[in-house]
Design a protein around this motif. Structure first.
Motif, PDB file in Angstrom:
ATOM      1  N   ARG A 142     -10.537 -16.368 -29.544  1.00  0.00           N
ATOM      2  CA  ARG A 142      -9.252 -16.546 -28.884  1.00  0.00           C
ATOM      3  C   ARG A 142      -8.156 -15.912 -29.744  1.00  0.00           C
TER       4      ARG A 142
ATOM      5  N   THR B 173      -6.131  -6.337 -24.251  1.00  0.00           N
ATOM      6  CA  THR B 173      -7.254  -6.535 -23.329  1.00  0.00           C
ATOM      7  C   THR B 173      -8.003  -5.220 -23.098  1.00  0.00           C
TER       8      THR B 173
ATOM      9  N   ASP C 277     -14.902  -6.782 -20.614  1.00  0.00           N
ATOM     10  CA  ASP C 277     -14.869  -6.634 -19.159  1.00  0.00           C
ATOM     11  C   ASP C 277     -16.252  -6.223 -18.656  1.00  0.00           C
TER      12      ASP C 277
ATOM     13  N   ARG D  40      -8.703 -16.837 -20.173  1.00  0.00           N
ATOM     14  CA  ARG D  40      -9.380 -15.984 -19.196  1.00  0.00           C
ATOM     15  C   ARG D  40      -8.482 -14.809 -18.848  1.00  0.00           C
ATOM     16  N   GLY D  41      -9.091 -13.634 -18.749  1.00  0.00           N
ATOM     17  CA  GLY D  41      -8.328 -12.454 -18.399  1.00  0.00           C
ATOM     18  C   GLY D  41      -7.771 -11.730 -19.601  1.00  0.00           C
TER      19      GLY D  41
ATOM     20  N   GLU E  63     -13.070 -11.458 -19.404  1.00  0.00           N
ATOM     21  CA  GLU E  63     -12.830 -11.440 -17.969  1.00  0.00           C
ATOM     22  C   GLU E  63     -13.455 -12.693 -17.343  1.00  0.00           C
ATOM     23  N   SER E  64     -12.786 -13.249 -16.367  1.00  0.00           N
ATOM     24  CA  SER E  64     -13.204 -14.525 -15.815  1.00  0.00           C
ATOM     25  C   SER E  64     -14.632 -14.485 -15.260  1.00  0.00           C
ATOM     26  N   THR E  65     -14.982 -13.382 -14.588  1.00  0.00           N
ATOM     27  CA  THR E  65     -16.329 -13.312 -13.987  1.00  0.00           C
ATOM     28  C   THR E  65     -17.418 -13.324 -15.061  1.00  0.00           C
TER      29      THR E  65
ATOM     30  N   ALA F 213     -17.101 -14.849 -18.053  1.00  0.00           N
ATOM     31  CA  ALA F 213     -17.145 -16.213 -18.601  1.00  0.00           C
ATOM     32  C   ALA F 213     -17.999 -17.124 -17.720  1.00  0.00           C
ATOM     33  N   ASP F 214     -18.015 -16.838 -16.428  1.00  0.00           N
ATOM     34  CA  ASP F 214     -18.787 -17.672 -15.498  1.00  0.00           C
ATOM     35  C   ASP F 214     -20.189 -17.128 -15.227  1.00  0.00           C
TER      36      ASP F 214
END
Lengths: 190, 328
Positions: free
Chosen positions: B227, B245, B251, B272-273, B277-279, B281-282
């Protein structure tokens, strides 16, 4: 270590015969051993449980569930000794609920290890009944615990030590009786 | 022999493996219906948090409760610390109350060591993050997670595995602790950060440093995103968030550069972002939620090894395995 003061009370053949007899007794008392789960207490109890498992497979023609139960975290003498490394606990996939659990250990002495094992078992599930199989019962119980299956009753004095050696860990099968040294270990602390 | 866990640099390879192997057994407890062991019954553990933290404090609290310890949570906000009480007086108070261990988080690097070296407290001190210095239990849980994915098995280390740690290394106690521990366990660590966020003297650390993320990703077995700690930044370390970023964020294109078996890690909390990237992380490549679960197991292991016996099992020098011999 075999010193001059140690006397062999069981040899390889004696241990094998004891285990065969215990296996037959388990099948007889459990009426076919349909719901029996064997749980060995590490280290040597776990090896004995696996040997019993093989013998029971020969007798019944079925593979009974077998596992190991580490009791370190449940010992009542944890604070008296340095923190010790944990052994592996492995409970069979179907669990112990409603089963007849046979705990297996090498030496039954004060009974404190078995008390810890009963506590550990209670946190894992609720067996229908719990029985105890040991290779050697050396007496000197400090708790109201007795074994259901005993390989050999070995009356000892508190000055004596009982050492079980198994091929899997010690390269030889034997039960040795000797004098307790100042740094008693292994089976004598049970 | 020490009875504290202050820094991963203090841990020998044997100690680190003992903790990871013990954590492996503790993980079994977390999978049971009765998630409780009687091991630390009657012992009091104080969570002394001078800095906000939900994740780490909760993780320690769960670990302590699963071992049946009595838990006292002490946060600086709303306590006498906000009235000006010193660390020494707080420690003396805890000592008088009979604390067997203190888990401390402090914004000042070195506060846990000060506490451990002092005679204010007789219990064990566990560092739960001090300033920009170290966060040893986080590094241990990271190593535990990596071992489970990259070299599973009791007694195994991370020899030959490559780990890339990306982002705000300068302010990251997680990165520092990880570099020492992963080096001890035989892994090769590459730190990637903008030049402004690379710590001074990094060339003396047991790792490599790079400014080029793409090159470092192609051979990584695990990539750990850090972070960006804006709360610790007192100057402009990079021009804009977008610029950061673009150069150092993870990404979808960069994920494609990683080998297929590589895992994506983040010590949390994630922005996130920005760094990830959020996708991603999930996605199933990310083991971030697993890291949280493993944190409880690792902290249980550390607390057991420090407090479970009459003396700790964790050694910090190679002088000693007499302790283990005795316990056999």
């Amino acid at each position: 270590m075999t010193t001059a003061a140690q006397r062999q009370v069981l040899d390889q053949g004696d241990i094998a015969r004891s285990l065969t007899r215990i296996a037959h007794e388990i099948v007889e008392r459990a009426k076919g051993a349909d719901d029996v789960v064997l749980l060995g207490i590490p280290t040597r109890g776990a090896h004995l449980a696996r040997r019993l498992h093989r013998k029971l497979a020969e007798i019944t023609g079925r593979e009974l569930p077998v596992g190991t139960l580490d009791i370190t975290m449940y010992r009542d003498d944890l604070r008296l000794k340095p923190a010790r490394a944990l052994e592996h606990t492995e409970i069979p996939a179907d669990g112990v609920d409603g089963k007849l659990v046979v705990l297996v250990d090498d030496v039954l002495f004060s009974g404190r290890t078995i008390r810890a094992a009963l506590d550990a078992l209670g946190d894992i599930g609720r067996p229908r009944a719990v029985q105890l199989a040991v290779l050697v019962d050396r007496g000197h119980r400090e708790l109201p615990i007795r074994a259901d299956y005993v390989g050999k009753n070995l009356p000892t004095s508190l000055r004596e030590s009982v050492k079980v050696k198994l091929d899997e860990t010690d390269g030889v099968d034997a039960v040795l009786l000797g004098e307790t040294s100042a740094t008693s270990e292994g089976s004598t602390t049970k | 022999m020490k009875r504290h866990l202050i820094s991963t640099a203090d841990l020998t390879r044997e100690d680190a493996l003992l903790i990871l192997d013990t954590a492996e057994q503790m993980a079994q407890v977390s999978a049971r219906s009765v998630k409780k062991l009687p091991t630390l019954r009657g012992r009091t553990v104080v969570n002394l948090f001078f800095e906000d933290s939900t994740r780490t404090r909760t993780s320690f609290e769960v670990a302590e409760k699963r071992l049946s310890a009595d838990v006292v949570n002490f946060s600086a906000k709303g306590s006498s610390v906000s009235k000006g009480e010193s660390l020494k007086d707080t420690a003396l108070t805890l000592q008088a109350m009979g604390a067997d261990a203190v888990v401390i988080r402090h914004s000042a690097s070195g506060a846990p060591k000060l506490l451990a070296d002092s005679d204010w407290l007789h219990g064990s001190v566990v560092n739960a993050g001090d300033g920009t210095h170290e966060h040893p239990t986080q590094a241990l849980l990271d190593a535990f997670t990596m071992r489970r994915h990259l070299n599973p098995g009791v007694g195994h280390d991370l020899a030959g595995r490559r780990v890339t740690i990306v982002g705000d290394v300068l302010h990251s106690r997680v990165a520092r602790s990880n570099v020492h521990l992963l080096h001890t366990l035989g892994a090769e660590v590459t730190l990637v950060a903008p030049p402004t966020l690379m710590p001074f003297g990094v060339e003396t650390w047991p790792c490599q440093a790079s400014y080029d993320l793409d090159a470092a990703l192609t051979k990584a077995d695990a990539v750990m995103m850090l972070r960006v700690q804006r709360e610790r930044m007192n100057a402009a370390f990079f021009p804009t968030q977008r610029e950061y970023t673009r150069r150092y964020g993870l990404d979808v294109r960069r994920l494609g550069l990683l080998p297929d078996h590589a895992i994506v890690m983040h010590p949390g909390p994630m922005v996130r972002g920005m760094e990830i990237e959020s996708t991603i992380a999930d996605s199933d490549r990310a083991v971030i939620v697993e890291q949280v679960a493993n944190g409880v197991s690792v902290r249980m292991a550390v607390l057991y090894l420090l407090l479970g016996g009459s003396e700790p099992a964790i050694t910090t020098t190679s002088e000693t395995h007499a302790n283990e011999e005795l316990s056999k």
